[in-house]
Design an enzyme around this catalytic site. Sequence first.
Site, PDB file in Angstrom:
ATOM      1  N   ARG A  16     -22.013  17.798  12.558  1.00 32.61           N
ATOM      2  CA  ARG A  16     -20.918  18.739  12.809  1.00 32.61           C
ATOM      3  C   ARG A  16     -20.620  18.554  14.298  1.00 32.61           C
ATOM      4  NH1 ARG A  16     -20.713  21.464   8.092  1.00 32.61           N
ATOM      5  NH2 ARG A  16     -22.656  21.982   7.036  1.00 32.61           N
ATOM      6  N   ASP A  74     -19.360  22.619  -1.691  1.00 32.16           N
ATOM      7  CA  ASP A  74     -18.747  23.956  -1.777  1.00 32.16           C
ATOM      8  C   ASP A  74     -17.521  24.009  -2.693  1.00 32.16           C
ATOM      9  OD1 ASP A  74     -20.619  24.532   0.154  1.00 32.16           O
ATOM     10  OD2 ASP A  74     -19.198  24.489   1.816  1.00 32.16           O
ATOM     11  N   GLN A  81     -29.683  22.271  -2.739  1.00 26.92           N
ATOM     12  CA  GLN A  81     -28.390  22.108  -3.417  1.00 26.92           C
ATOM     13  C   GLN A  81     -27.601  20.915  -2.874  1.00 26.92           C
ATOM     14  OE1 GLN A  81     -26.609  26.426  -4.010  1.00 26.92           O
ATOM     15  NE2 GLN A  81     -28.092  26.409  -2.359  1.00 26.92           N
ATOM     16  N   ARG A  82     -27.933  20.460  -1.679  1.00 24.85           N
ATOM     17  CA  ARG A  82     -27.173  19.354  -1.065  1.00 24.85           C
ATOM     18  C   ARG A  82     -27.786  17.992  -1.349  1.00 24.85           C
ATOM     19  NH1 ARG A  82     -25.334  21.726   4.214  1.00 24.85           N
ATOM     20  NH2 ARG A  82     -26.154  19.921   5.308  1.00 24.85           N
TER      21      ARG A  82
END
Length: 326
Positions: free
Chosen positions: A77, A132, A258-259
């Site tokens: 990021r 997402d 989850q990723r």
Amino acid sequence: MDKSKPFTIGVLTSGGDAPGMNAAIRAVVRTSMTHGANVLGVMDGFEGLINGEFRPLGARDVGGILQRGGTILQTSRSPRFMEPKGQREAIRHMNEAGMDALVVIGGEGSLHGAYALHQQGIKVVGIPGSIDNDVWGTNISIGTDTAMNTIMDAVDKLRDTASSHHRAFLIETMGRNCGYLAAMAGVVCGAEVVLIPEVPVTVEDVAAAVEDAYKRGKAHAIIINAEGSNIPTTELAKAIDDKDVGFNTRISILGHIQRGGSPTAYDRLLASRMGVKAVEVLLEGKSGVMTGLKGRGIEYVPLEDVISNKRTANLEYYEMTKTLAR
Ligand code: F6P
């Protein structure tokens, strides 16, 4: 464009990693090579673009990655890229390396970055990659299906123990400000209650629904709480326990599992199709667009529309969960 050298496409992955990103990188590289274009892999997302961390990618460099989660190019990021200075540095490095165009694989924030480059004259195509499923302009993003399957597997296991102990399990899913994963999990995991950011509720509403499930003779209650909902998971668990609704409550925050993991067949196919389309679109001379799944086809949509619209959870799934929880 310098006609004396092959067209050179850069590819980067940015933001949260998502299963299937590697399949998309592989498709970008091999489709480019098929059309006589070169590919430069950009390391660490926009950070690598700012720092000029590029490496040539050939067919063998992307061998054996189709089934791997994460991203071989790594990701970040990058607050620096939000600033004009960071973007100027990135464009300087792209020009120095002879990069003619860029494929950005990532979620909403990353696609904002892609659009910023497009506005400054860089040829860019985005590919939506985010568990997402919060990207407008595509039915589904790369990684969402795999994450959904990971959630389903986890909740199936938690239900076994919940039923054995007559417990309520409060399971927190990811999704940032979008309730897509939680709303869909409600249906595919047979939840009693779902909380999503798009529909604020009170602790009383949730406690009443759980108590009702207990009174209807259920052996357990599965409550799915999207991380962006209006009630934090620990606060909700305490409030339900304090109200003595019949079940004892336990919490499970699924977090980054989850990723990870190997992408599902669906994600491998979606990523491969989008990678192929992204290169085709660039070679047709288009820029400032994103590949999107519409109906059964991969189309392209303007990045300007993507970043100025908000993708929300499917409220049909949210309502369906209530109906099916009887
Ligand atoms: O965008 C993917 C996502 O996993 C969100 O669901 C979550 O809110 C966020 O990233 C977590 O980010 P990080 O891995 O930087 O903590």
